[in-house]
Design an enzyme around this catalytic site. Structure first.
Site, PDB file in Angstrom:
ATOM      1  N   ARG A  56      31.318  35.705  38.200  1.00  0.00           N
ATOM      2  CA  ARG A  56      32.460  36.623  38.172  1.00  0.00           C
ATOM      3  C   ARG A  56      33.730  35.781  38.192  1.00  0.00           C
ATOM      4  O   ARG A  56      33.895  34.911  39.046  1.00  0.00           O
ATOM      5  CB  ARG A  56      32.421  37.556  39.382  1.00  0.00           C
ATOM      6  N   LYS A  72      46.575  37.290  40.826  1.00  0.00           N
ATOM      7  CA  LYS A  72      45.205  37.008  40.386  1.00  0.00           C
ATOM      8  C   LYS A  72      44.628  38.296  39.816  1.00  0.00           C
ATOM      9  O   LYS A  72      44.911  39.404  40.312  1.00  0.00           O
ATOM     10  CB  LYS A  72      44.350  36.496  41.537  1.00  0.00           C
ATOM     11  N   ASP A 121      23.424  50.314  38.901  1.00  0.00           N
ATOM     12  CA  ASP A 121      24.594  49.462  39.060  1.00  0.00           C
ATOM     13  C   ASP A 121      24.102  48.016  39.113  1.00  0.00           C
ATOM     14  O   ASP A 121      22.905  47.760  39.294  1.00  0.00           O
ATOM     15  CB  ASP A 121      25.309  49.851  40.359  1.00  0.00           C
ATOM     16  N   GLY A 166      30.551  46.688  35.617  1.00  0.00           N
ATOM     17  CA  GLY A 166      31.948  46.426  35.275  1.00  0.00           C
ATOM     18  C   GLY A 166      32.178  45.013  34.785  1.00  0.00           C
ATOM     19  O   GLY A 166      33.304  44.625  34.485  1.00  0.00           O
ATOM     20  N   ASP A 167      31.109  44.223  34.670  1.00  0.00           N
ATOM     21  CA  ASP A 167      31.239  42.820  34.271  1.00  0.00           C
ATOM     22  C   ASP A 167      31.535  42.674  32.782  1.00  0.00           C
ATOM     23  O   ASP A 167      31.327  43.592  31.983  1.00  0.00           O
ATOM     24  CB  ASP A 167      29.947  42.064  34.591  1.00  0.00           C
TER      25      ASP A 167
END
Length: 1183
Positions: free
Chosen positions: A637, A603, A425, A719-720
């Site tokens: 992020r 958001k 991860d 997950g980026d």
């Protein structure tokens, strides 16, 4: 910890609207159907309706055994192993006349080995029993009628009873929250024992029961709860409560789980719903997936192979015995001493076939010493001790968090030395998961002057001194590392679009689920947030003039910086919270401001937010997209912020549907909620974007670089966004200068055009073909280049097609020839599927490492799961095999402990089989020498104690202490790790080689002893060497040979090794002396044999020395030639240390050359480099 007083606030349900307002009168849900059959009569558990329902008790037992079943169950567990079962059968046969030795001598070693394992299991289970007793005897207050609560033990609780739990107490069962000391019936819960998370969870009772604040209020309380059946899902609960004439829905917000702890709340009242083994925490306490190392599995095959050899030897001996027996009366009576004419069935020539069958059974007993009886228990002891060394390694201790490494299982120690692929991860594993607000884009203008670690790495890569030499200003506020004079200290009011900036920061201060914690003495506001991102946003809003400091039942209150009025306090009525989840990828709140306007503040991820913008809300879209891409390239992020105003009618219509969906008591409730929220979160007006930095953990780039040098392939599943993942890859050395990138995604013009057609089947088919084509082209590109290394980057959408049955093989073939793989936008399910694909497709050892609940599937799917004990709770740790605090510790865990454990276990098992083959074949050769008559070469107790006392401790010491090279060399020369990956130390060639060495030793010992002692005179009186003298001499030679062989095989001597090796030999002489003084009826052939025959006779010592040297000469010669002319990599390093050339930089660099080559990371080159290149280099250097 702060000692100042904290202000107690009356918080309410911030996760949804007030639960009690949406009651419905008819039960039109799934309650009563399959899976929803539980009915609980609150405060009346013994009523007539409840009596037929056989609920379990609240007594919890986590032990494996009970007093009644310990003996039979543990014996069954032990004898499931084929070796133990075999020794049980031979022990039983030892009581028959077939046995060539006494029954006691056969049974006692088995009892000792099995007993040691049973005692170990018994102690472990007794500790669990003590924990169970402590938990089951905890006290809790229970309503006994008349408003009176009495204390009782947890084990006595019944479903439906009302309990009162006070501050800092654990919940004794799964409860429905009825009320608390707070007026709005909220309470704070710590769930560390469930999911490892330390942040407090807020729970709230139904409005209809919130007024039950005193003991007396429960005198006449009656309610009926209908809910789902017991299940293991910690985060869902579907049910309803009938109280009075209304039926109210129950959700996870009202469920208090067993083993959670009440915090910051004086007391709560709750109704018992699930007890004992029906509770969710116990339902989740199943054993983790059983994992066995590849070496252990192979060891079983070796034991089966030895069984085959044993049966073959017994069969050959029995056939020979049958033939010899048949011709005893016809062949000149060669075995006259057997008196064939008077023989019983075991030697009767007239019944030779039957005699041969009986001999076969006798041989199975006699040759059983080929199988190492103490092997399994010795390996268990060694692995436990190895785990202790891992746990106490000071180099893997994280002082800042006071967390050492923790080997949660010892089964996989040697597997740590054979890892071929690491799947990791990113967030919280490679990075700190400690977010800092560093940049933002508002009204199309970028703000923030901070420099990220990724930007520094990029600058270093392109040799840009401007950024690299820039010194950052250190932030003294955790979560806030923002610096821009244009908007700091209230200067944002002078910016051209100050109205947009005001809305931007106001949204950050309102749209969240954080809980303020106000220190009354200092006035400082701290925040309890569900994630580090959310805490960073609220802190940033506070530092830039919008301080969130109070949350009441229906309001959020801020201290705002107003461009006109200065500092003002404003309150916003909180109407709804539309929660974040992985499918929505956004969060919204609906509030009413002081002017009466209805605002939806939202958001979320750019992939889901830009498509929801209104036509008149895209004024800053192009600039914001550019900024978001720049932030992603800087490794940040990002989240998009937008809002819209709602009309009264539109909101009323939405709220009605939303309430209906929330009140639905069915498994489709979440889907219904998503469907309703989808319709309101549209036509948004863009405000800007946030960018937070998740810094790399200390030492990550160096660690990844070293692992890559060791030939380990590294996959990152994140997950980026792709741009973020690529630049993080460069920052952490996963991607390197000169490495070619293969990017597979579906963001092409053709694919976007296909997606606009709207036909699902056509879209799926086209996208799948696109992925297939990209994979095929990439494979061809790699095949055309033999010297370059490649990195594969694939996004989540493409990965979904890459994991389909007809594509996965091609995808894996492409991935395994790449040095690094990055999977972007990966879901938790995809992480687990990728891990399974690599494990099953390569058939090599995979290691997964993660820190959060979304990594649990990946950790359990891999051969080895490593949990990072970070800030996302302990769920990953609790599902892992090994826990560490920082990613950089993986380097030492694998390259040092992994290599050592692999080598130790491999050498230990090989040596175990060597010493048993040596001993067993001397028994076989002597029986052949005696025409297969079933005569053992040794005394009964010599046979029995060989594996238990005289040769077992040196093997254990080898498995615990031996080192082929030091820890410094393991890290300095990482290519050494490939010996484990390629399994060169436990190959069938090496195993058979050790067995052949054992056969050679047995032949030399037997023939030299028999020829040296017969028929010459044994002592000065002319006494010949009789059977008992020959047996004792051979046994002495065997003990010396196998122990000296151990001394030759050891690379790293400690005082313990000296004690156990030479002490084992001394113990044999001491045993022979003491045993020989016991009565002849017990010591039999060993009676006074040492004192009277062996000790005073010089030839005994001469034969022993000569035989030992002769038996060790073949191994010594082979090893000398092999190390001199064909050294393995670790042997080259031993030469390096021995020749004191470690400081010779030229020679050292030559050995490391291949290790640091960029193509070393490839799939097929590591073995070639490990086996060929180093040897050539070494030999050429020594010419």
């Amino acid at each position: 910890m702060r000692t100042a007083r904290r202000k107690r606030l009356h918080f309410s349900n911030i996760y949804s609207f007030s639960c009690g307002k949406g009651a419905f009168k008819e039960d039109h849900t799934q309650i009563g159907g399959p899976g929803f059959s539980r009915v609980v009569y609150c405060n009346h558990p013994d009523c007539l309706e409840a009596s037929p329902r056989n609920h379990s008790t609240n007594y919890v037992r986590t032990t494996k055994y009970t007093a009644a079943n310990f003996l039979p169950k543990s014996l069954f567990e032990q004898f499931r192993r084929v070796a133990n079962f075999y020794f049980l059968v031979t022990g039983i046969l030892a009581f028959t006349s077939l046995a060539p030795y006494s029954a006691v001598s056969a049974i006692i070693p088995l009892i000792m080995v099995i007993g040691a394992t049973m005692v170990k299991e018994g102690i472990e289970d007794w500790r669990r029993k003590q924990q169970d007793v402590e938990v089951n005897n905890r006290k809790v207050e229970v309503h006994r009628g008349g408003g009176v609560f009495e204390q009782t033990e947890w084990r006595n609780l019944k479903v439906g009873e009302i309990v009162k739990v006070e501050k800092d107490e654990f919940f004794p069962a799964d409860l429905v929250l009825l009320s608390s000391n707070y007026e709005d019936a909220v309470c704070y819960v710590e769930t560390m024992n469930l999911d490892g998370e330390t942040n407090l969870k807020l729970k709230q009772a139904l409005e209809v029961t919130s007024s039950l604040n005193e003991d007396e209020d429960f005198n006449d309380f009656r309610a009926v709860v209908k809910c789902e059946d017991p299940n293991a899902n910690l985060y869902s609960f579907i049910g309803s409560m009938e109280f009075g004439k209304l039926l109210d829905p129950l959700s996870p917000q009202q469920l208090l789980l067993r083993d959670s702890k009440l915090r910051n709340t004086d007391y709560i009242y709750g109704a018992v719903i699930f007890i004992g083994h029906d509770t969710k925490v116990i339902q989740n306490s199943r054993d983790p997936p059983s994992k066995r190392s590849k070496i252990e599995k192979k060891m079983d095959k070796i034991v089966y192979f030895l069984f085959f050899v044993l049966f073959l030897m017994a069969f050959a001996g029995s056939v020979s015995f049958g033939i010899l027996t048949k011709y005893d009366l016809e062949g000149g009576n060669k075995r006259w001493y057997l008196q064939a004419d008077k023989a019983d069935v075991f030697f009767d020539p007239e019944r030779a076939p039957i005699a041969a069958v009986f001999h076969f059974l006798t041989a199975l007993l006699l040759y059983s010493y080929l199988i190492p009886i103490s092997l399994y228990v010795s390996i268990e002891i060694v692995k436990v001790l190895q785990s202790i060394f891992i746990n106490h390694d000071i180099h893997m201790y994280y002082e800042e968090a006071d967390k050492p490494a923790q080997a949660r299982t010892s089964n996989l120690n040697e597997e740590l030395g054979q890892v071929d692929t690491i799947l990791s991860d990113k967030t919280g594993t490679l990075t700190c998961n400690s977010m800092e607000f560093i940049k933002c884009s508002m009204a199309g203008t970028a703000y923030g002057n901070g420099v990220t670690e990724v930007e520094k790495a990029i600058a270093k890569r392109i040799e840009s001194p401007l950024i690299v030499n820039e010194k950052d200003k250190k932030s003294f506020i955790k979560g806030f590392n923002f610096d821009d004079e244009r908007i700091m200290n209230g200067k944002w009011v002078n910016e051209p679009h100050s109205d947009v900036i005001q809305k931007f920061f106001r949204l950050l201060a309102i749209c969240h689920t954080a809980i303020p914690d106000v220190d009354v003495d200092t006035g400082m506001v701290l925040y309890e947030a569900e994630s580090p991102d959310e805490a960073a946003f609220v802190i940033a809003a506070r530092e830039l003039g919008f301080e969130f400091f109070k949350r009441t039942q229906t309001n959020v209150t801020l201290n705002e910086l107003d461009p006109v009025s200065g500092r003002v306090e404003r309150s916003y009525k909180l109407l709804n919270v539309l929660e974040f989840n992985s499918s929505r990828k956004r969060m919204s709140v609906i509030v009413r401001d002081e002017e009466g306007k209805l605002l939806l503040l939202c958001k979320g991820a750019d992939s889901t937010m830009f498509e929801r913008l209104a036509k008149n809300g895209r004024e800053y879209e192009l600039e914001t997209r550019d900024h978001v891409n720049e932030y992603a390239e800087a490794g940040l992020r990002t989240l998009i912020l937008a809002y819209r105003e709602l009309g009264e009618e539109e909101y009323m219509e939405f709220n009605g549907k939303f309430s209906e969906a929330k009140n639905s008591v069915s498994v489709d409730r979440e889907a219904m909620i998503d469907e309703v929220t989808e319709k309101i979160e549209k036509d948004l007006i863009l405000l800007g974007a946030t960018a937070v930095e998740d810094k790399l953990q200390q030492g990550v780039p160096e660690c990844i670089d070293k692992l890559a040098q060791a030939g380990i392939k590294i996959w990152v599943l994140t997950g980026d966004k792709m741009e973020t993942a690529i630049n993080i890859g460069y920052a952490c050395s996963l991607l390197r200068q000169g490495m070619k990138q293969i990017i597979i995604n579906l963001e092409t013009t053709e694919n976007l055009a296909v997606e606009k057609t709207g036909e699902k089947d056509a879209i799926a088919k086209a996208l799948k073909e696109s992925v297939l084509q990209q994979i095929t082209e990439a494979k061809a590109r790699i095949a055309a280049s033999s010297s370059e290394s490649f990195a594969l980057i694939i996004d989540g959408k493409s990965l979904a097609y890459g994991l389909e049955n007809d594509v996965r093989k091609l995808f894996l073939e492409l991935a395994i020839v790449c040095a690094s793989v990055i999977c972007c936008r990966s879901s938790p399910k995809q992480k687990a599927l990728v891990t399974r694909l690599v494990k099953e497709g390569t058939k090599k050892t995979t290691l997964a490492i993660g820190d959060g609940a979304n990594d649990v599937g990946m950790l359990q799917e891999a051969d080895i799961g490593i949990g990072i004990s970070g800030v996302e709770g302990m769920q990953a740790v609790m599902s892992s095999d090994i826990a560490i605090a920082q990613f950089r510790f993986v380097e030492r865990l694998l390259l040092v402990h992994g290599h050592w454990c692999y080598r130790r276990i491999s050498s230990m098992i090989c040596y175990y089989f060597y010493k048993n083959v040596t001993f067993g074949f001397t028994v076989f050769l002597y029986e052949a020498y005696t025409s297969f008559s079933g005569q053992p070469a040794y005394n009964d107790w010599f046979l029995s104690l060989y594996n238990v006392f005289f040769t077992s401790l040196p093997v254990i010491a080898l498995g615990v202490f031996d080192q082929d090279v030091s820890a410094r060399f393991c890290i300095k020369f990482p290519l050494l790790y490939q010996e484990g990956v390629q399994n060169v130390l436990f190959s069938w060639r090496r195993i058979i080689g050790w067995m052949f060495n054992g056969i050679c030793s047995a032949i030399i010992i037997f023939f030299l002893c028999t020829k040296a002692l017969n028929p010459q005179s044994f002592n000065k009186d002319g006494k010949l060497a009789e059977y008992q003298i020959l047996g004792a001499t051979m046994y002495t030679c065997v003990v010396w040979v196998v122990n000296c062989q151990m001394a030759l095989a050891i690379s790293y001597f400690t005082i313990i090794q000296h004690i156990v090796i030479w002490g084992g030999i001394a113990l044999w002489y001491l045993f022979l002396l003491v045993y020989g003084t016991i009565l002849p009826s017990i010591s039999t052939t060993a009676y006074r044999v040492f004192v009277e025959s062996l000790f005073p006779t010089p030839s005994f010592y001469i034969v022993t020395i000569f035989v030992v040297i002769s038996a060790l000469t073949p191994y010594f010669t082979y090893k000398a030639i092999q190390m001199r002319f064909f050294p393995m990599y670790h042997e080259m390093l031993q030469w390096l240390r021995h020749d004191r050339q470690s400081e010779d930089s030229e020679y050292t660099n030559m050995l490391r050359r291949n290790s640091i080559s960029p193509i070393t990371v490839g799939f097929s080159t590591a073995h070639l480099l490990a086996r060929t290149s180093p040897s050539k280099d070494r030999n050429s250097n020594r010419v």
